[in-house]
Every structure is written in C-alpha cells, then in structure tokens.
Design a protein around this motif. Structure first.
Motif, PDB file in Angstrom:
ATOM      1  N   ASP A   6       0.584 -41.897 -25.511  1.00  0.00           N
ATOM      2  CA  ASP A   6      -0.656 -42.534 -25.949  1.00  0.00           C
ATOM      3  C   ASP A   6      -0.707 -42.683 -27.462  1.00  0.00           C
ATOM      4  O   ASP A   6      -1.545 -43.390 -27.986  1.00  0.00           O
ATOM      5  CB  ASP A   6      -1.873 -41.723 -25.498  1.00  0.00           C
ATOM      6  N   ASP A  10      -1.256 -49.304 -27.471  1.00  0.00           N
ATOM      7  CA  ASP A  10      -1.361 -49.589 -26.055  1.00  0.00           C
ATOM      8  C   ASP A  10      -1.489 -51.088 -25.844  1.00  0.00           C
ATOM      9  O   ASP A  10      -2.503 -51.677 -26.165  1.00  0.00           O
ATOM     10  CB  ASP A  10      -2.567 -48.849 -25.490  1.00  0.00           C
ATOM     11  N   GLN A  15      -5.172 -49.396 -19.806  1.00  0.00           N
ATOM     12  CA  GLN A  15      -5.076 -49.176 -18.373  1.00  0.00           C
ATOM     13  C   GLN A  15      -3.833 -48.355 -18.047  1.00  0.00           C
ATOM     14  O   GLN A  15      -2.829 -48.447 -18.723  1.00  0.00           O
ATOM     15  CB  GLN A  15      -5.018 -50.510 -17.632  1.00  0.00           C
ATOM     16  N   HIS A  16      -3.927 -47.571 -17.015  1.00  0.00           N
ATOM     17  CA  HIS A  16      -2.798 -46.774 -16.541  1.00  0.00           C
ATOM     18  C   HIS A  16      -2.132 -47.561 -15.410  1.00  0.00           C
ATOM     19  O   HIS A  16      -2.424 -47.347 -14.233  1.00  0.00           O
ATOM     20  CB  HIS A  16      -3.290 -45.415 -16.061  1.00  0.00           C
ATOM     21  N   ALA A  84      -6.430 -49.526 -11.229  1.00  0.00           N
ATOM     22  CA  ALA A  84      -5.634 -49.305 -12.442  1.00  0.00           C
ATOM     23  C   ALA A  84      -5.672 -50.515 -13.372  1.00  0.00           C
ATOM     24  O   ALA A  84      -5.567 -50.362 -14.585  1.00  0.00           O
ATOM     25  CB  ALA A  84      -4.192 -48.975 -12.075  1.00  0.00           C
ATOM     26  N   ASP A  96      -6.805 -39.975 -13.805  1.00  0.00           N
ATOM     27  CA  ASP A  96      -5.613 -40.272 -14.607  1.00  0.00           C
ATOM     28  C   ASP A  96      -5.970 -40.758 -16.008  1.00  0.00           C
ATOM     29  O   ASP A  96      -5.205 -40.562 -16.946  1.00  0.00           O
ATOM     30  CB  ASP A  96      -4.756 -41.359 -13.934  1.00  0.00           C
ATOM     31  N   GLU A  97      -7.109 -41.418 -16.159  1.00  0.00           N
ATOM     32  CA  GLU A  97      -7.460 -42.012 -17.446  1.00  0.00           C
ATOM     33  C   GLU A  97      -7.696 -40.975 -18.536  1.00  0.00           C
ATOM     34  O   GLU A  97      -7.625 -41.296 -19.711  1.00  0.00           O
ATOM     35  CB  GLU A  97      -8.681 -42.920 -17.280  1.00  0.00           C
ATOM     36  N   ARG A 101      -0.774 -41.724 -20.736  1.00  0.00           N
ATOM     37  CA  ARG A 101      -0.275 -42.796 -19.867  1.00  0.00           C
ATOM     38  C   ARG A 101       1.103 -42.502 -19.307  1.00  0.00           C
ATOM     39  O   ARG A 101       1.397 -42.810 -18.171  1.00  0.00           O
ATOM     40  CB  ARG A 101      -0.215 -44.112 -20.644  1.00  0.00           C
ATOM     41  N   THR A 102       1.986 -41.954 -20.143  1.00  0.00           N
ATOM     42  CA  THR A 102       3.344 -41.665 -19.696  1.00  0.00           C
ATOM     43  C   THR A 102       3.629 -40.179 -19.848  1.00  0.00           C
ATOM     44  O   THR A 102       2.846 -39.443 -20.446  1.00  0.00           O
ATOM     45  CB  THR A 102       4.381 -42.485 -20.499  1.00  0.00           C
ATOM     46  N   ARG A 179       5.848 -46.936 -16.411  1.00  0.00           N
ATOM     47  CA  ARG A 179       4.843 -47.030 -17.475  1.00  0.00           C
ATOM     48  C   ARG A 179       5.512 -47.002 -18.845  1.00  0.00           C
ATOM     49  O   ARG A 179       5.099 -47.729 -19.747  1.00  0.00           O
ATOM     50  CB  ARG A 179       3.840 -45.877 -17.367  1.00  0.00           C
TER      51      ARG A 179
END
Length: 184
Positions: A6, A10, A15-16, A84, A96-97, A101-102, A179
């Motif tokens: 992150d 982005d 968004q994931h 997502a 998840d948010e 992200r990765t 991702r």
C-alpha cells in the motif's frame, strides 16, 4: 517488495482486486465433490434401507445437492469479485479493505510454508480421512456407537485442518501475486 504494497501509488482506486477467495472456493467445492462421490454408495444404501426410497431418488438428491452447493459458491464468489470493484457489498471484501492490498514478504513466506507443510499432511491423511468419513456414515446408519474409532476422528480432523489451511494459504499466495502484478 516493500513490507506493505500500500506504500506504492494505487492505480486501481484503492480497490482490492481481485478479491480473495476464488481458489479457496474451487478447491473446497472439489473436496465436497470427492466426498459426495466416495460416500454415494453408503448414502444410497442407508437411505434405501432406512427410508425405503429408490436408489435413483437418492442419486438425484445427491446430484441436486452438488449443483446447489456449486451455484451458491459461484454466486458468492461473483458477489465477492463485484464488491471488490465497487459494485455491491460483501463482508469479506469489507474486512480486506483494512489490510494491505498485497502480501508482505514475511506473510508470503509464511503462506508458502503453510502450503508445503499442509500439503504433505493433507496428502498423507487424505485416503484414510475419506475412508473414515464413509465409515462414520456406516456407523451412524447402523446406530452402533461402539464401532466408532476415535483415531479415525483425529485423522479426519487433521486432514480437514490441513486441507483448509492449504487452500486458504494458496488462495492468498495466488491472489496476492495477481494483485502485485496489477499494482506494478
């Protein structure tokens, strides 16, 4: 790779994408399918004897159950992937948010280790666990609690914990890798 991806700009609007879960769902359904396939003769014999129904009716019921689980799984995964990208909501995507992200290198290494160790345990216990589950169905249908073997329960639990851990970790590794490719 940074500790958290992150930290990079982005490009997807935060968004994931893709959402976690599709690989885990496919592997979970595959296990359910194998279990139903292996248990079909036992289930058919049990329902034919106890309820006096036709084996074809039992077979149809099992096929309907497979299709029902498949459709519910597919709809859930579609909702998750749509959430997502910002269409609708899904609780798993909302959780998840709040996370990166990765994957970090440490987390990826942990998941890789879990995949390797869990795969060995799952492969080692798979046949015995599936046979034990079918055996438990026979014990339940005969109402003979004395025939139940505790070690079989341990093998079944060990298999399901290992299999579930592997599918979860593999899903995180693959989706995390996708991702990572999308972020760059």
């Amino acid at each position: 790779m940074t500790a958290y991806a992150d930290a990079r700009p982005d490009s997807s609007g935060g968004q994931h994408v893709p959402a976690y879960g599709p690989l885990e769902a496919v592997l979970g359904y595959a296990l359910f399918y194998v279990l139903v396939e292996r248990a079909t003769p036992t289930i058919t014999a049990t329902f034919t004897d106890i309820l006096s129904v036709s084996p074809s009716v039992v077979g149809f019921g099992l096929a309907a159950a497979l299709w029902f689980v498949f459709l519910v799984t597919a709809v859930d995964q579609a909702r998750r992937q749509l959430a997502a990208i910002g269409v609708g909501t899904h609780e798993a995507v909302r959780r998840d948010e709040s996370r990166p992200r990765t994957l970090s290198e440490t987390r990826a290494l942990g998941y890789l280790t879990l995949v390797l160790v869990g795969s060995l345990v799952a492969l080692w216990t798979a046949d015995a666990a599936i046979s034990s589950l079918v055996g438990v169905m026979e014990v339940v249908s005969a109402a003979d609690a004395g025939a139940f073997v505790l070690s079989d329960l341990v093998v079944v639990l060990l298999f399901f914990v290992a299999y579930g851990s592997v599918t979860h970790a593999l899903d995180r590794l693959v989706i995390g890798g996708i991702r990572e490719l999308l972020v760059e």
